[in-house]
Design a protein around this motif. Structure first.
Motif: not given
Length: 490
Positions: A230-238, A246-254, A371-372
């Motif tokens: 949970v603490l090391a979670y990283r995600r990157t999307v174009p 919109r992408k920020r909200r989506e990544l947050h919910q994800e 967006l990381r």
């Protein structure tokens, strides 16, 4: 040399705790618990195995069918005493009027010890005395268990006085609130009913204790693994600039969904470790564990206080720091805090949402944008998850395998002030262990993470032991011990 496996027949009336005692002793929630007389018609054996090796077995038996007639026959018997039960079985095996009596006495005649269970909240009856005398005449090692349901003890003295005439040992036991420690104490009492059983039962108890330590080690590893994921979670999307919000909200919910699913899996694995396999331990709406991890109530009740967070050396920044760094012509557009975010360690302690840091929109050299998100920059999340993990562990080990009244589980009341979780009561050295783990995961150095994880797991095992031995909190109520300064917990 053949290994001796101790065997005990559980005997008693329906709806008095017989099956619940069996379920608790065998750690088997598949035992059918029913108030209907005659539900158990044939004996069923429940072996207890550790590492594939059977160490003890318990036998669920039907209730007595004709105890007075059975007792009369045994009292009139004139043959050798050691053949009395075998003679009774031979004389009545084909008689439907004694079907249950023969089924019940079969394991006793074969050498099983007896655990006789009664409901101590009701008065003693003549038929009870007849059944006790039958078991006394059997000559089997025997213990009486007074199942004190609802803490009604008005008839307790009468039961104890009668049992002293018929049994080798007497034990008070609430099968619906039995935890690990009480289970061990019950097994310890069995050693007193026959000196020949003492060595083999000592081995059984030692095997239980060793396996319990293994379970705690695995539970600690599961919880530490959850925290690391949970603490090391990283995600990157174009992402283009127009899509940023919109992408920020989506990544947050994800991420929120990711955390919830990882926590659910860890809880499921811990539940299975402690052999709650059949019945789901569903939590009522008022339970703090049923609350969303990121709800205001969760963050009010669990985790550290604001002052503790600051002293723990929480990393600064908004709970969800969102920034735009565009590497265009060497110009930086700077960092922008998240909506509703505040800067500083004190602020991170207060926010129960927007927990990710380092969400950045990076301008790429080739013009591409990304967006990381991650890693987590709020140490309070670590303590919230620790509190929920410890609370779930406490709930699981204190929920007796014979218990079925899930609807009676209590929630966590609103405290008069302060935090309700265990971690807020930890000392500075314990919090330092958590801080080192958080910083190691945040930096992503594998060697440091491994070392910090070992220390955290050691801390968790100590906490588990304290909870299991009732050292961490006051005694359980409804199978769930309260937190410090509270009367009840979820």
């Amino acid at each position: 040399m053949k290994t001796i496996i101790p065997e005990f027949a559980i005997i008693g009336h329906p709806n008095e705790g017989k099956s619940s005692v069996l379920s608790t002793l065998a750690e088997d929630d598949s035992v059918r618990v029913s108030p209907i007389p005659g539900e158990t018609q044939v004996c069923q054996t429940f072996p207890v195995c550790i590492d594939g090796r059977e160490i003890i077995r318990f036998i669920d038996t039907p209730g007595f069918q004709n105890p007075r007639q059975t007792l009369q026959w045994l009292q009139d018997y004139q043959g050798p005493e050691e053949g009395m039960l075998a003679a009774f079985l031979a004389a009545h095996r084909d008689d439907p009027a004694f079907r249950d009596d023969c089924e019940l006495l079969g394991p006793v005649a074969a050498g099983a010890g007896v655990i006789f269970v009664v409901d101590g909240s009701r008065p003693l009856r003549h038929v009870d005395r007849a059944e006790m005398e039958i078991l006394r005449l059997s000559g089997a090692p025997r213990m009486a268990v007074i199942n004190c349901k609802d803490e009604e003890v008005g008839y307790l003295t009468h039961w104890q006085n009668e049992f002293r005439r018929h049994f080798n040992a007497i034990r008070l036991f609430n099968s619906c609130r039995a935890n690990y420690r009480q289970r061990i104490e019950l097994l310890e009492s069995l050693k007193a009913i026959d000196q020949q059983l003492e060595p083999v039962l000592r081995t059984v108890i030692e095997a239980f204790q060793e396996e319990w330590e293994v379970r705690n080690q695995r539970a600690a590893a599961l919880l530490a693994g959850l925290l690391q994921e949970v603490l090391a979670y990283r995600r990157t999307v174009p992402c283009s600039r127009d899509e940023e919000d919109r992408k920020r909200r989506e990544l947050h919910q994800e991420y929120l969904d990711y955390v919830a699913e990882r926590e659910r899996r860890a809880q499921q694995a811990i539940r299975q470790l402690f052999k709650h396999n059949i019945f789901n331990l569903e939590l009522p709406p008022q339970s703090i564990l049923a609350e969303d991890l990121f709800s205001k109530r969760t963050w009010e009740f669990l985790g550290l206080s604001d002052r503790q967070i600051i002293l723990a050396g929480a990393l600064g920044g908004a709970a969800l720091g969102v920034g735009i760094d565009a590497a265009t012509i060497g110009t930086s557009f700077g960092l922008f805090s998240a909506v509703g975010g505040l800067i500083g360690a004190g602020a991170t302690a207060l926010k129960g949402k927007d927990l990710l840091s380092g969400v950045r929109l990076l301008g790429m050299k080739m013009g591409g944008e990304q967006l990381r998100v991650g890693p987590v920059n709020n140490i309070q999340l670590l303590y919230i998850l620790l509190d929920r993990g410890l609370l779930f562990y406490s709930h699981v080990i204190n929920w007796a395998h014979g218990r079925r009244d899930y609807e009676r589980m209590l929630g966590l009341p609103k405290p008069a002030g302060g935090k309700s979780g265990l971690t807020s009561h930890w000392d500075r050295e314990q919090r330092k262990i958590c801080d080192r783990f958080f910083r190691a995961v945040h930096k992503g150095h594998e060697g440091e993470i491994e070392e910090a994880s070992v220390a955290l797991q050691d801390l968790l095992r100590d906490q588990f032991s304290d909870i299991a031995e009732d050292r961490q909190t006051a005694g359980p109520d409804d199978g769930i011990p309260p937190f410090p300064a509270q009367d009840r917990s979820a």
